[in-house]
Design a protein around this motif. Structure first.
Motif, short mmCIF file in Angstrom:
data_model
loop_
_atom_site.label_atom_id
_atom_site.label_comp_id
_atom_site.label_asym_id
_atom_site.label_seq_id
_atom_site.Cartn_x
_atom_site.Cartn_y
_atom_site.Cartn_z
N VAL A 31 0.94 -1.30 0.16
CA VAL A 31 0.23 -0.02 0.05
C VAL A 31 0.71 1.06 -0.20
N ARG A 32 0.45 2.31 -0.66
CA ARG A 32 1.36 3.52 -0.64
C ARG A 32 0.36 4.55 -0.38
N PHE A 33 0.79 5.50 0.83
CA PHE A 33 -0.11 6.44 1.10
C PHE A 33 0.91 7.95 1.05
N PRO A 34 0.08 8.98 1.14
CA PRO A 34 0.67 10.12 1.05
C PRO A 34 1.93 10.45 2.14
N ILE A 35 2.90 11.50 1.64
CA ILE A 35 4.00 11.63 2.54
C ILE A 35 3.36 12.87 3.48
N VAL A 36 2.38 13.42 3.18
CA VAL A 36 1.59 14.42 4.12
C VAL A 36 0.26 14.07 4.41
N GLU A 37 0.13 14.46 5.57
CA GLU A 37 -1.37 14.00 6.10
C GLU A 37 -1.70 15.30 7.08
N PRO A 38 -3.09 15.18 7.45
CA PRO A 38 -3.66 16.34 8.27
C PRO A 38 -2.90 16.01 9.63
N THR A 39 -2.37 17.10 10.22
CA THR A 39 -1.76 16.98 11.53
C THR A 39 -2.50 16.29 12.51
N ALA A 40 -3.76 16.28 12.41
CA ALA A 40 -4.74 15.83 13.60
C ALA A 40 -4.65 14.41 13.46
N LEU A 41 -4.17 13.67 12.38
CA LEU A 41 -4.23 12.17 12.35
C LEU A 41 -3.07 11.70 13.25
N PHE A 42 -1.72 12.62 13.28
CA PHE A 42 -0.91 11.95 14.16
C PHE A 42 -0.93 12.18 15.31
N VAL A 43 -1.72 13.57 15.81
CA VAL A 43 -1.91 13.87 17.25
C VAL A 43 -2.96 12.72 17.75
N ARG A 44 -3.88 12.53 16.95
CA ARG A 44 -4.78 11.54 17.42
C ARG A 44 -4.63 10.04 17.71
N SER A 45 -3.69 9.79 16.71
CA SER A 45 -3.22 8.37 16.98
C SER A 45 -1.94 8.03 17.84
N ILE A 46 -0.80 8.71 17.54
CA ILE A 46 0.53 8.65 18.22
C ILE A 46 0.47 9.07 19.35
N GLY A 47 -0.43 10.29 19.77
CA GLY A 47 -0.57 10.74 21.23
C GLY A 47 -0.05 12.05 21.29
N GLU A 48 -0.83 13.05 21.97
CA GLU A 48 -0.28 14.25 22.19
C GLU A 48 0.90 14.56 23.00
#
Ligand code: AMP
Length: 419
Positions: free
Chosen positions: A39-56
């Motif tokens: 699977v290939r996904f974009p190199i940029v994503e909405p910031t909220a994606l990482f904040v919500r999953s990786i953790g604030e």
């Protein structure tokens, strides 16, 4: 002022690339044998994606993300890892409606503004897998066994496999209380970040790199003592399966990873050989049974890992001096340069890797270039060879030379290359 690459970001020059290709090809082949698809996904994503999953309160989100505003509109971030994007894509495309178990793999650059060091970069490459829809623990054991086998197939034999469990939400709650009780008397000794983390997310204290915090964390109670019965049964199932598969591992009760999304199984593979230095974590992974749901998808268990390709390359034994050229064509006179180009095309059409120096130059200097490129064969073409429809085929390793009819030149070269 001359322009240079951004600090912590490296060029990978052609001399290094064959080792990268070897690693990437081996990875693809290995995981495809297990049914994983790319699977290939974009190199940029909405910031909220990482904040919500990786953790604030993780280091990645607090300090390391390359975040920018897209021309005054949206906050975007260069992906610091792959799992969040994989989950976003899984949810966005309703993959769960198409198949009960999904197995994906990816390869590509990730971005974290860490302090650069040997084996730690600001742009680095990861190869990873994700399995959605299987609660484990047998699939957990299978992916660990798969990656351990893969690493050993690269010739990296001196490794240590650590496994642990961080349990589910109930375990986490119980452990959090125990950890806070343990940390309370040490509060003043912790760094200011950790003091803040104690209130927001005490588990993160266990992952702090400040030496005094790490010392305190090392004495903290083990998570494994707080596992609920279900979480313990899962962890025991994983260990039984690993033992059956013959995968050596060590249980590490204090395994913590730098990302908040993990549940239950955690694992890491450390390289023990020389050459890696302090950055010896070759890969990290674990289960993240809540992330799909928390990003808006259905309740879906999942597990994955990501490996650092630079670190694997550092741990891999060097291959022999290879060559990117099979045949070097030498034009004996400037007049036959167009013919040399034609011969080159004939050989390339036959699948050979061919170089030549169409600028001309003396026979000697062209042969020197052939040597320098480590070509196995030189094909010398002069006016008389063109007239007779032959080439002089020189085996540069054996230092032998023979005349070959031009239509047979490719076959003869291939036969020599097999020896
Ligand atoms: P993580 O995504 O933090 O779980 O890291 C997984 C693997 O990626 C690590 O075990 C490393 O091999 C690699 N890695 C993480 N950060 C870096 C970095 N800054 N530079 C090079 N490799 C990294």
């Amino acid at each position: 002022m001359s322009l240079r690459a951004v600090k912590g970001m490296k060029d990978i020059l052609p001399d290094e690339i064959s080792k990268w290709h070897r690693l990437e090809t081996a990875f693809r082949q290995r995981v495809e044998r297990y049914g994983f698809r790319e699977v290939r996904f974009p190199i940029v994503e909405p910031t909220a994606l990482f904040v919500r999953s990786i953790g604030e309160t993780t280091d990645i989100v607090e300090k390391e993300m390359y975040t920018f505003t897209d021309r005054g509109e949206k906050s975007l971030t260069l992906r610091p890892e792959g799992t969040a994007s994989a989950v976003r894509a899984y949810v966005q495309h309703s993959i769960q409606a198409k198949e009960p178990v999904t197995k994906w793999y990816y390869l590509g650059p990730m971005y974290r503004r860490e302090r650069p060091a040997k084996g730690r970069y600001r742009q680095f490459y990861q190869a990873g897998i994700e399995v959605f829809g299987d609660p484990g623990p047998y699939v957990d054991a299978e992916v660990i066994d798969m990656v351990v086998g893969f690493i050993s197939s690269l010739g990296i034999t001196d490794v240590e496999v650590l496994v642990g469990s961080i349990g589910g939400p109930r375990t986490r709650e119980r452990y959090r209380d125990a950890l806070l009780t343990y940390l309370a008397p040490h509060r003043a000794e912790l760094c200011s970040d950790c003091q803040r983390r104690m209130d927001a997310n005490p588990l993160r204290v266990l992952d702090c790199k400040v030496p005094r915090c790490a010392e305190i964390a090392a004495e903290a109670p083990s998570m494994l003592q707080y596992l609920t019965d279900d979480d313990r049964a899962h962890f025991e199932g994983l260990q039984e399966a690993l033992t059956l598969l013959g995968t050596p591992y060590r249980v590490e009760g204090s395994l913590v990873r730098g990302l908040d999304y993990y549940t239950r199984t955690l694992f890491e593979v450390l390289g023990k050989g020389e050459g890696l230095g302090a950055q010896n974590a070759l890969l990290g992974g674990g289960r993240y049974d809540q992330m799909v749901e928390s990003l808006g998808g259905p309740d879906t268990p999942a597990i994955g890992f990501a490996m650092g390709l630079e670190r694997l390359l550092m741990a891999m034994p060097d291959e022999g001096a290879g060559s990117h050229v099979d045949v070097f064509i030498v034009a004996a006179q400037p007049e036959v340069r167009a013919q040399a180009a034609l011969l080159g095309r004939e050989l390339r059409d036959a699948g050979l890797r061919v170089e030549s120096d169409l600028r001309g130059g003396s026979l000697k200097s062209q042969l020197r270039r052939a040597d320098k490129m480590n070509a196995r064969i030189a094909m010398i073409l002069g006016e008389s060879e063109v007239e007779q429809g032959v080439v002089q085929l020189k085996d540069l390793r054996e230092q032998t030379q023979e005349q070959v009819p031009r239509p047979q030149a490719a076959d003869r070269a291939r036969a020599l290359l097999q020896t």
